[in-house]
Design a protein around this motif. Sequence first.
Motif, PDB file in Angstrom:
ATOM      1  N   PRO A 131       0.818  -1.231   0.000  1.00 45.19           N
ATOM      2  CA  PRO A 131       0.000   0.000   0.000  1.00 45.19           C
ATOM      3  C   PRO A 131       0.848   1.276   0.000  1.00 45.19           C
ATOM      4  N   PHE A 132       0.354   2.284  -0.703  1.00 42.43           N
ATOM      5  CA  PHE A 132       1.010   3.600  -0.708  1.00 42.43           C
ATOM      6  C   PHE A 132      -0.045   4.678  -0.880  1.00 42.43           C
ATOM      7  N   ASP A 133       0.277   5.877  -0.421  1.00 45.64           N
ATOM      8  CA  ASP A 133      -0.570   7.032  -0.700  1.00 45.64           C
ATOM      9  C   ASP A 133      -0.258   7.514  -2.113  1.00 45.64           C
ATOM     10  N   TYR A 134      -1.276   8.036  -2.792  1.00 47.51           N
ATOM     11  CA  TYR A 134      -1.122   8.398  -4.194  1.00 47.51           C
ATOM     12  C   TYR A 134      -1.360   9.886  -4.387  1.00 47.51           C
TER      13      TYR A 134
ATOM     14  N   ASP B 124      -5.480   3.767   2.357  1.00 49.72           N
ATOM     15  CA  ASP B 124      -6.596   2.984   2.883  1.00 49.72           C
ATOM     16  C   ASP B 124      -7.937   3.325   2.226  1.00 49.72           C
ATOM     17  N   ASP B 125      -7.919   4.333   1.347  1.00 43.82           N
ATOM     18  CA  ASP B 125      -9.174   4.768   0.728  1.00 43.82           C
ATOM     19  C   ASP B 125      -9.337   4.185  -0.667  1.00 43.82           C
TER      20      ASP B 125
ATOM     21  N   ALA C  20     -11.314   1.893  -6.940  1.00 47.93           N
ATOM     22  CA  ALA C  20      -9.915   1.465  -6.891  1.00 47.93           C
ATOM     23  C   ALA C  20      -9.208   2.102  -5.710  1.00 47.93           C
ATOM     24  N   SER C  21      -8.307   1.340  -5.091  1.00 47.96           N
ATOM     25  CA  SER C  21      -7.382   1.893  -4.109  1.00 47.96           C
ATOM     26  C   SER C  21      -6.124   2.293  -4.877  1.00 47.96           C
ATOM     27  N   PRO C  22      -5.227   3.080  -4.256  1.00 42.47           N
ATOM     28  CA  PRO C  22      -4.057   3.555  -5.016  1.00 42.47           C
ATOM     29  C   PRO C  22      -3.230   2.424  -5.617  1.00 42.47           C
ATOM     30  N   ARG C  23      -3.113   1.302  -4.918  1.00 42.49           N
ATOM     31  CA  ARG C  23      -2.189   0.277  -5.393  1.00 42.49           C
ATOM     32  C   ARG C  23      -2.814  -0.708  -6.368  1.00 42.49           C
ATOM     33  N   LEU C  24      -4.096  -0.532  -6.702  1.00 45.38           N
ATOM     34  CA  LEU C  24      -4.744  -1.485  -7.609  1.00 45.38           C
ATOM     35  C   LEU C  24      -4.199  -1.326  -9.031  1.00 45.38           C
ATOM     36  N   LEU C  25      -3.729  -2.433  -9.618  1.00 47.36           N
ATOM     37  CA  LEU C  25      -3.212  -2.397 -10.983  1.00 47.36           C
ATOM     38  C   LEU C  25      -4.371  -2.317 -11.969  1.00 47.36           C
ATOM     39  N   LEU C  26      -4.111  -1.723 -13.131  1.00 48.99           N
ATOM     40  CA  LEU C  26      -5.158  -1.642 -14.156  1.00 48.99           C
ATOM     41  C   LEU C  26      -5.625  -3.042 -14.559  1.00 48.99           C
ATOM     42  N   SER C  27      -4.690  -3.997 -14.638  1.00 50.02           N
ATOM     43  CA  SER C  27      -5.063  -5.362 -15.022  1.00 50.02           C
ATOM     44  C   SER C  27      -6.089  -5.936 -14.044  1.00 50.02           C
TER      45      SER C  27
END
Lengths: 276, 168
Positions: free
Chosen positions: A5-8, B7-8, B25-32
């Motif tokens: 996890p990371f902030d974006y 976490d959002d 989507a969360s920030p770490r979700l890949l497009l795939s």
Amino acid sequence: MKPAPFDYIRAETREDALAALSEHGEAARILAGGQSLLPMLNMRLATPSVIVDTYRLSRAAQIREAGDAVEIEAGVTQARLLGWDGLAKALPLFAKALPWVGHAQTRARGTVCGSVAHADPSAEIPLCVAVLGGEVVLSNRRKSRKVASGEFHIGMMMTDRRDDEMLTALRLPRAKPGEGYGFAEYGRRHGDFAVVACAAKVTADSITFGVGGVGDTPVVARWDALDGSALDDALNACAWGLGARDDVHADARMRRDLVRGLGRRAIEAARREITA
Amino acid sequence: MTTLSKDDTTLIRLTLNGREVQGRASPRLLLSDFLRHELGATGTHVGCEHGVCGACTVRVDGVMARSCLMLAMQAEGAQVDTVEGLAPQPDRLSVLQAAFRRHHALQCGFCTAGILMSLDTLLRDEPDADRTRIEEVVGGHLCRCTGYAPIIDAALDAAAELRGGDHV
């Protein structure tokens, strides 16, 4: 695997990106085209707590000819540079090397400045920048500074960039009459990481020779216009001086042999292309 | 400037094969993974997840892209094309897909969606692409079944048909 996890933060402008870096410092990583950083995030070799996405900067990024230099701004993709109509004349070494950078599918998003900032020792773009004696422009919120490529790449994936700085542009000297350029590479598959890559710039009385994939950073040697066995000796001494190591892709002996063979090929190709 | 805490989740809107769609989507979700798990578009396959195998290749804003090397966040507002969008009708294959079928250019089919997206993009952008150019683009994909020869034959055949010439 999936990224940790990371902030974006999505930067719409360079100012957005620099503001984010000034706030988050070493916790942040710049995401440019993502073709090197995303694999590292997916494999969790990199676990930054903040990602500053600068991909939208690519819309406004320019390739600019300014006097004796070509300036490539952060965000210019490898595909765009490869398709630039001034490339063969202004940067013939890049015209030869860029087709070796990844695949068409990765060059479409991967950026030129991103590859330099990532500083993978087997990457072709930092090698070409080193042979040309290019400069990187590093900016923070307050000011910009220029650093010679030899001082920017200080180790394997290590650079002189400070935590609040972004590589905002690359400045490369334009090719001049009387120069010739050559490039040769060996990898397990075209587009994979180079096991050894060699780049050469020659004139009637000098050779600038660079090797990637062996040392921790691109290594550049400068020689007189050597030929025959004198050139073989110089390439051999260079190959032994690189501190080649064994790994799963090739042992040190094979790497030295590749430096001698590909090196000669790159230099001879460059000689055939010296322009009047 | 858009920010999203780890976490959002946020709503991502994009155009998938010409249709407006949305998902979270969360920030770490890949497009795939966004395509497959949020949008249910499972035609795009996931192989290596580090950009080497090419199975997950899609088209984003007109250019080929590894969907495992993009965040879903980066596709906000984009035009995304996947293998589901290639066939002109549910019961009709595209010229390229039909050529793949004729030439047996797939066996297990795992890599096929990505290869089709790369070749569809190539033949659209460069209708005169020759064998060398086609081999270069297919070189960005791994296929463990076919040995590539039938894939190249299918692409050459489709290129000729799309140009209005005879089949190879």
